[in-house]
Design a protein around this motif. Sequence first.
Motif, mmCIF file in Angstrom:
data_model
loop_
_atom_site.group_PDB
_atom_site.id
_atom_site.type_symbol
_atom_site.label_atom_id
_atom_site.label_comp_id
_atom_site.label_asym_id
_atom_site.label_seq_id
_atom_site.Cartn_x
_atom_site.Cartn_y
_atom_site.Cartn_z
ATOM 1 N N THR A 18 0.828 -1.208 0.000
ATOM 2 C CA THR A 18 0.000 0.000 0.000
ATOM 3 C C THR A 18 0.860 1.256 0.000
ATOM 4 N N LEU A 19 1.928 1.254 0.796
ATOM 5 C CA LEU A 19 2.824 2.415 0.829
ATOM 6 C C LEU A 19 3.491 2.638 -0.530
ATOM 7 N N ASP A 20 3.893 1.556 -1.170
ATOM 8 C CA ASP A 20 4.501 1.684 -2.506
ATOM 9 C C ASP A 20 3.500 2.273 -3.497
ATOM 10 N N LYS A 21 2.254 1.802 -3.423
ATOM 11 C CA LYS A 21 1.219 2.302 -4.331
ATOM 12 C C LYS A 21 0.960 3.786 -4.087
ATOM 13 N N LEU A 22 0.913 4.195 -2.854
ATOM 14 C CA LEU A 22 0.702 5.607 -2.535
ATOM 15 C C LEU A 22 1.859 6.465 -3.033
ATOM 16 N N ASN A 23 3.084 5.957 -2.890
ATOM 17 C CA ASN A 23 4.247 6.695 -3.390
ATOM 18 C C ASN A 23 4.194 6.870 -4.908
ATOM 19 N N GLU A 24 3.809 5.820 -5.598
ATOM 20 C CA GLU A 24 3.694 5.904 -7.060
ATOM 21 C C GLU A 24 2.634 6.932 -7.475
ATOM 22 N N THR A 25 1.501 6.889 -6.787
ATOM 23 C CA THR A 25 0.434 7.847 -7.095
ATOM 24 C C THR A 25 0.886 9.277 -6.826
ATOM 25 N N GLN A 80 -2.560 15.378 -3.389
ATOM 26 C CA GLN A 80 -1.249 15.056 -2.811
ATOM 27 C C GLN A 80 -1.281 15.181 -1.288
ATOM 28 N N LEU A 81 -1.977 16.184 -0.787
ATOM 29 C CA LEU A 81 -2.084 16.361 0.654
ATOM 30 C C LEU A 81 -2.784 15.179 1.308
ATOM 31 N N ARG A 82 -3.845 14.685 0.644
ATOM 32 C CA ARG A 82 -4.565 13.532 1.192
ATOM 33 C C ARG A 82 -3.701 12.275 1.171
ATOM 34 N N ILE A 83 -2.940 12.135 0.102
ATOM 35 C CA ILE A 83 -2.064 10.955 0.024
ATOM 36 C C ILE A 83 -0.993 11.018 1.114
ATOM 37 N N HIS A 84 -0.421 12.199 1.313
ATOM 38 C CA HIS A 84 0.566 12.348 2.394
ATOM 39 C C HIS A 84 -0.047 12.001 3.750
ATOM 40 N N ASP A 85 -1.260 12.478 3.975
ATOM 41 C CA ASP A 85 -1.960 12.174 5.236
ATOM 42 C C ASP A 85 -2.174 10.669 5.380
ATOM 43 N N GLN A 86 -2.593 10.024 4.270
ATOM 44 C CA GLN A 86 -2.831 8.582 4.312
ATOM 45 C C GLN A 86 -1.524 7.813 4.586
ATOM 46 N N MET A 87 -0.445 8.255 3.987
ATOM 47 C CA MET A 87 0.841 7.594 4.197
ATOM 48 C C MET A 87 1.314 7.733 5.647
ATOM 49 N N ILE A 88 1.131 8.903 6.216
ATOM 50 C CA ILE A 88 1.529 9.121 7.615
ATOM 51 C C ILE A 88 0.715 8.224 8.550
ATOM 52 N N MET A 89 -0.602 8.151 8.289
ATOM 53 C CA MET A 89 -1.449 7.306 9.133
ATOM 54 C C MET A 89 -1.071 5.828 8.992
ATOM 55 N N LEU A 90 -0.791 5.409 7.747
ATOM 56 C CA LEU A 90 -0.444 4.005 7.517
ATOM 57 C C LEU A 90 0.891 3.653 8.172
#
Length: 218
Positions: A18-25, A80-90
Amino acid sequence: MFNRLFGKPKQEANALTTLDKLNETLEMLEKKEKVLAKKAAAEVEKAKEFAKGRNKRAAIQCLKRKRLYEQQIEQLGNFQLRIHDQMIMLEGAKATTETVDALRTGAAAMKAMQKATNIDDVDKTMDEINEQTENMKQIQEALSTPIGAAADFDEDELEAELEELEGAELEEQLLQPATTAPAAPVQVPAGRQPARPIPQKRTAEEDELAALQAEMAL
């Protein structure tokens, strides 16, 4: 059982995927944002050219397209802000899960150790140690006890004999004459030699006695 054995690695793999997918996005959105920013800048340059040629309508159309690009850029920024938030939570959830797993493993190990060494086993071990220590003391006392002829000796008589020997030794030391130290030679100061005795003149009687002794010797 298989879920317990393979559940944790699967969860970790899912989190990493999931983290890899978020980074790619996130990288994809950043690239799109750069492209839109270039298009918006190009529309501004076009609007300037049309304005110079007094083509007001074309210049306004360029500015409208520039506004649309800016809206898309703003939208991509929110994504991008939402993805960063999701990555931090994950990542936080992953760290929490790993911490809980570590604590659970430690608690299980502690429980197993306590089960392997319960209080009854500890008490039994301490009793055995105390018993062995007491046996060793008894063995040492038995080995230190005199046997045979040495066991028949009276300690009081031996102590009295020792006191007599000590008294005799002290008396012998008191009866020995004190040795006098040799007199130190008298040092004569340099330049001063002791005076030699002056020969005295013999009297007439002494001369006659000496002559008589000489005649008798003949």
